[in-house]
Design a protein around this motif. Structure first.
Motif, PDB file in Angstrom:
ATOM      1  N   UNK A  35       0.615  -3.089  28.675  1.00 29.90           N
ATOM      2  CA  UNK A  35       1.925  -2.740  29.351  1.00 29.90           C
ATOM      3  C   UNK A  35       3.584  -3.601  29.376  1.00 29.90           C
ATOM      4  N   UNK A  36       4.360  -3.412  29.187  1.00 24.19           N
ATOM      5  CA  UNK A  36       5.332  -4.705  29.251  1.00 24.19           C
ATOM      6  C   UNK A  36       7.044  -3.921  29.418  1.00 24.19           C
ATOM      7  N   UNK A  37       7.622  -4.804  30.444  1.00 24.87           N
ATOM      8  CA  UNK A  37       8.951  -4.447  31.695  1.00 24.87           C
ATOM      9  C   UNK A  37      10.209  -4.695  30.100  1.00 24.87           C
ATOM     10  N   UNK A  38       9.371  -5.033  29.174  1.00 17.04           N
ATOM     11  CA  UNK A  38      10.677  -5.163  28.052  1.00 17.04           C
ATOM     12  C   UNK A  38      11.203  -4.473  27.120  1.00 17.04           C
ATOM     13  N   UNK A  39      12.451  -4.098  27.592  1.00 20.39           N
ATOM     14  CA  UNK A  39      13.146  -3.299  26.337  1.00 20.39           C
ATOM     15  C   UNK A  39      14.645  -4.421  26.670  1.00 20.39           C
ATOM     16  N   UNK A  44      20.338  -4.790  27.754  1.00 24.56           N
ATOM     17  CA  UNK A  44      22.055  -4.803  26.844  1.00 24.56           C
ATOM     18  C   UNK A  44      23.174  -3.615  27.373  1.00 24.56           C
ATOM     19  N   UNK A  45      22.800  -2.297  27.497  1.00 28.29           N
ATOM     20  CA  UNK A  45      23.129  -1.436  27.523  1.00 28.29           C
ATOM     21  C   UNK A  45      23.834  -1.652  29.609  1.00 28.29           C
ATOM     22  N   UNK A  46      23.033  -2.035  30.239  1.00 24.60           N
ATOM     23  CA  UNK A  46      22.737  -3.233  31.579  1.00 24.60           C
ATOM     24  C   UNK A  46      24.407  -4.076  31.634  1.00 24.60           C
ATOM     25  N   UNK A  51      24.541   3.055  33.514  1.00 25.98           N
ATOM     26  CA  UNK A  51      23.114   2.587  34.728  1.00 25.98           C
ATOM     27  C   UNK A  51      22.167   2.856  33.905  1.00 25.98           C
ATOM     28  N   UNK A  52      20.918   1.701  33.199  1.00 30.68           N
ATOM     29  CA  UNK A  52      19.616   2.621  32.537  1.00 30.68           C
ATOM     30  C   UNK A  52      18.721   2.240  33.565  1.00 30.68           C
ATOM     31  N   UNK A  53      17.724   3.127  33.612  1.00 28.88           N
ATOM     32  CA  UNK A  53      16.314   3.149  34.169  1.00 28.88           C
ATOM     33  C   UNK A  53      15.331   2.250  32.764  1.00 28.88           C
ATOM     34  N   UNK A  54      14.345   1.643  33.214  1.00 32.48           N
ATOM     35  CA  UNK A  54      13.622   1.550  31.844  1.00 32.48           C
ATOM     36  C   UNK A  54      11.744   2.216  32.304  1.00 32.48           C
ATOM     37  N   UNK A  60      16.096   4.293  22.342  1.00 33.48           N
ATOM     38  CA  UNK A  60      14.072   3.514  22.444  1.00 33.48           C
ATOM     39  C   UNK A  60      14.428   2.551  23.559  1.00 33.48           C
ATOM     40  N   UNK A  61      13.693   3.442  24.014  1.00 32.94           N
ATOM     41  CA  UNK A  61      12.648   2.231  24.717  1.00 32.94           C
ATOM     42  C   UNK A  61      11.233   1.737  24.891  1.00 32.94           C
ATOM     43  N   UNK A  62      11.503   0.281  24.839  1.00 33.57           N
ATOM     44  CA  UNK A  62      10.113  -0.539  24.192  1.00 33.57           C
ATOM     45  C   UNK A  62       8.930  -0.532  25.708  1.00 33.57           C
ATOM     46  N   UNK A  63       9.545  -0.180  26.582  1.00 34.53           N
ATOM     47  CA  UNK A  63       8.843  -0.934  28.367  1.00 34.53           C
ATOM     48  C   UNK A  63       8.483   0.275  28.364  1.00 34.53           C
ATOM     49  N   UNK A  64       7.000   0.443  28.718  1.00 38.31           N
ATOM     50  CA  UNK A  64       6.841   1.106  29.275  1.00 38.31           C
ATOM     51  C   UNK A  64       5.683   1.518  30.579  1.00 38.31           C
TER      52      UNK A  64
END
Length: 157
Positions: A35-39, A44-46, A51-54, A60-64
Protein backbone atom coordinates in the motif's frame (compact mmCIF):
# COMPACT_ATOMS: atom_id res chain seq x y z
CA UNK A 1 6.11 12.69 3.95
CA UNK A 2 8.02 13.58 7.04
CA UNK A 3 7.04 13.21 10.66
CA UNK A 4 7.13 16.44 12.61
CA UNK A 5 5.13 18.18 15.28
CA UNK A 6 3.29 20.16 12.62
CA UNK A 7 2.43 17.14 10.44
CA UNK A 8 -0.53 15.03 11.59
CA UNK A 9 0.44 12.05 9.42
CA UNK A 10 2.50 9.05 10.41
CA UNK A 11 6.01 9.20 9.00
CA UNK A 12 6.37 7.12 5.85
CA UNK A 13 4.41 6.59 2.73
CA UNK A 14 4.64 2.87 1.85
CA UNK A 15 3.54 -0.25 3.73
CA UNK A 16 4.89 -3.60 2.51
CA UNK A 17 4.06 -7.06 3.85
CA UNK A 18 5.75 -10.16 2.49
CA UNK A 19 5.01 -13.80 3.37
CA UNK A 20 7.61 -16.53 2.80
CA UNK A 21 7.20 -20.26 3.03
CA UNK A 22 9.43 -22.06 5.51
CA UNK A 23 9.08 -25.65 4.30
CA UNK A 24 11.78 -25.72 1.63
CA UNK A 25 15.38 -24.55 1.55
CA UNK A 26 14.45 -21.93 -1.07
CA UNK A 27 12.13 -19.90 1.25
CA UNK A 28 10.01 -18.69 -1.67
CA UNK A 29 7.74 -15.66 -1.48
CA UNK A 30 4.11 -16.81 -1.36
CA UNK A 31 2.35 -13.48 -0.86
CA UNK A 32 2.97 -9.74 -1.03
CA UNK A 33 0.85 -6.71 -0.22
CA UNK A 34 1.93 -3.12 -0.91
CA UNK A 35 0.00 0.00 0.00
CA UNK A 36 1.30 3.46 -0.75
CA UNK A 37 0.36 7.10 -0.38
CA UNK A 38 2.53 8.31 -3.24
CA UNK A 39 0.90 10.06 -6.19
CA UNK A 40 3.04 12.53 -8.12
CA UNK A 41 0.13 13.59 -10.33
CA UNK A 42 -2.04 14.36 -7.31
CA UNK A 43 0.80 16.34 -5.70
CA UNK A 44 1.37 18.29 -8.92
CA UNK A 45 -2.34 19.11 -9.24
CA UNK A 46 -2.55 20.22 -5.59
CA UNK A 47 0.45 22.51 -6.14
CA UNK A 48 -1.50 24.14 -8.98
CA UNK A 49 -4.40 24.85 -6.59
CA UNK A 50 -6.67 21.95 -7.54
CA UNK A 51 -8.57 20.08 -4.86
CA UNK A 52 -7.35 16.52 -5.41
CA UNK A 53 -7.96 13.63 -3.03
CA UNK A 54 -5.90 10.48 -3.44
CA UNK A 55 -6.48 7.66 -4.12
CA UNK A 56 -8.73 7.45 -7.14
CA UNK A 57 -8.82 11.07 -8.22
CA UNK A 58 -9.74 11.82 -11.82
CA UNK A 59 -6.89 10.67 -14.02
CA UNK A 60 -4.10 8.26 -13.10
CA UNK A 61 -3.58 7.90 -9.35
CA UNK A 62 -0.67 5.74 -8.23
CA UNK A 63 -1.70 5.85 -4.54
CA UNK A 64 -3.92 3.11 -3.22
CA UNK A 65 -4.41 4.55 0.25
CA UNK A 66 -5.25 7.98 1.64
CA UNK A 67 -2.55 10.23 3.10
CA UNK A 68 -4.37 10.06 6.44
CA UNK A 69 -4.43 6.22 6.58
CA UNK A 70 -1.93 4.68 9.01
CA UNK A 71 0.81 2.59 7.41
CA UNK A 72 1.47 0.72 10.65
CA UNK A 73 -1.67 -1.45 10.55
CA UNK A 74 0.24 -4.73 10.24
CA UNK A 75 -2.86 -6.76 11.06
CA UNK A 76 -4.74 -5.34 8.07
CA UNK A 77 -1.85 -5.93 5.67
CA UNK A 78 -1.35 -9.53 6.88
CA UNK A 79 -5.06 -10.18 6.58
CA UNK A 80 -4.96 -8.97 2.95
CA UNK A 81 -2.03 -11.27 2.10
CA UNK A 82 -3.66 -14.23 3.87
CA UNK A 83 -6.91 -13.74 1.95
CA UNK A 84 -5.00 -13.52 -1.36
CA UNK A 85 -3.11 -16.78 -0.81
CA UNK A 86 -5.87 -18.74 0.96
CA UNK A 87 -7.04 -20.53 -2.21
CA UNK A 88 -3.54 -21.81 -2.97
CA UNK A 89 -1.88 -22.30 0.42
CA UNK A 90 -3.17 -23.57 3.74
CA UNK A 91 -1.14 -21.85 6.42
CA UNK A 92 -0.80 -23.80 9.67
CA UNK A 93 1.97 -21.81 11.36
CA UNK A 94 3.09 -18.20 11.24
CA UNK A 95 6.40 -16.80 12.44
CA UNK A 96 6.42 -13.09 13.18
CA UNK A 97 7.60 -10.54 15.65
CA UNK A 98 5.82 -10.60 18.96
CA UNK A 99 5.14 -6.88 19.08
CA UNK A 100 2.84 -6.57 16.08
CA UNK A 101 -0.73 -7.47 15.20
CA UNK A 102 0.19 -9.32 12.03
CA UNK A 103 -0.71 -12.71 13.52
CA UNK A 104 -4.17 -11.40 14.45
CA UNK A 105 -4.72 -10.34 10.84
CA UNK A 106 -3.57 -13.72 9.60
CA UNK A 107 -5.89 -15.52 12.01
CA UNK A 108 -8.83 -13.31 11.04
CA UNK A 109 -8.44 -14.25 7.38
CA UNK A 110 -8.16 -18.00 7.98
CA UNK A 111 -10.96 -20.29 9.09
CA UNK A 112 -8.69 -22.55 11.12
CA UNK A 113 -6.26 -22.11 14.01
CA UNK A 114 -2.87 -20.69 13.10
CA UNK A 115 0.11 -21.46 15.36
CA UNK A 116 2.04 -18.30 16.18
CA UNK A 117 5.81 -18.64 16.46
CA UNK A 118 8.08 -15.77 17.53
CA UNK A 119 11.12 -15.00 15.43
CA UNK A 120 14.45 -15.54 17.16
CA UNK A 121 15.68 -11.94 16.94
CA UNK A 122 12.58 -10.49 18.62
CA UNK A 123 12.45 -13.29 21.17
CA UNK A 124 16.14 -12.74 22.00
CA UNK A 125 15.59 -9.00 22.47
CA UNK A 126 12.62 -9.69 24.77
CA UNK A 127 14.73 -12.06 26.86
CA UNK A 128 17.56 -9.50 27.12
CA UNK A 129 15.12 -6.84 28.37
CA UNK A 130 13.73 -9.29 30.94
CA UNK A 131 17.23 -10.18 32.23
CA UNK A 132 18.25 -6.52 32.52
CA UNK A 133 15.03 -5.74 34.40
CA UNK A 134 15.28 -8.75 36.73
CA UNK A 135 16.04 -8.18 40.40
CA UNK A 136 18.54 -10.83 41.37
CA UNK A 137 18.64 -11.87 45.00
CA UNK A 138 21.64 -10.37 46.78
CA UNK A 139 22.17 -13.76 48.48
CA UNK A 140 22.24 -15.64 45.19
CA UNK A 141 25.26 -13.98 43.57
CA UNK A 142 28.16 -11.91 44.76
CA UNK A 143 27.52 -8.22 44.09
CA UNK A 144 30.29 -7.95 41.46
CA UNK A 145 29.22 -11.10 39.64
CA UNK A 146 25.58 -9.93 39.50
CA UNK A 147 26.43 -7.31 36.86
CA UNK A 148 28.75 -9.76 35.09
CA UNK A 149 25.98 -12.37 35.01
CA UNK A 150 23.56 -9.92 33.42
CA UNK A 151 26.21 -8.90 30.90
CA UNK A 152 26.98 -12.56 30.07
CA UNK A 153 23.34 -13.49 29.71
CA UNK A 154 22.58 -10.51 27.50
CA UNK A 155 25.54 -10.96 25.16
CA UNK A 156 24.45 -14.44 24.03
CA UNK A 157 23.17 -14.40 20.43
Amino acid sequence: MFNSESTPFQAGSIATTTFFENNTKNKKIIGVHIDNKLCTIGARLRNKGNNVVCPNHKGHCSANMSESDPIGDEGRWSENVARNISNEVQVTGYTGDGDSRSHAGMSKACEHTILHFKDIRHLGNSLKRAVYAANFSSNKFKESSNANLKKSLCSVN
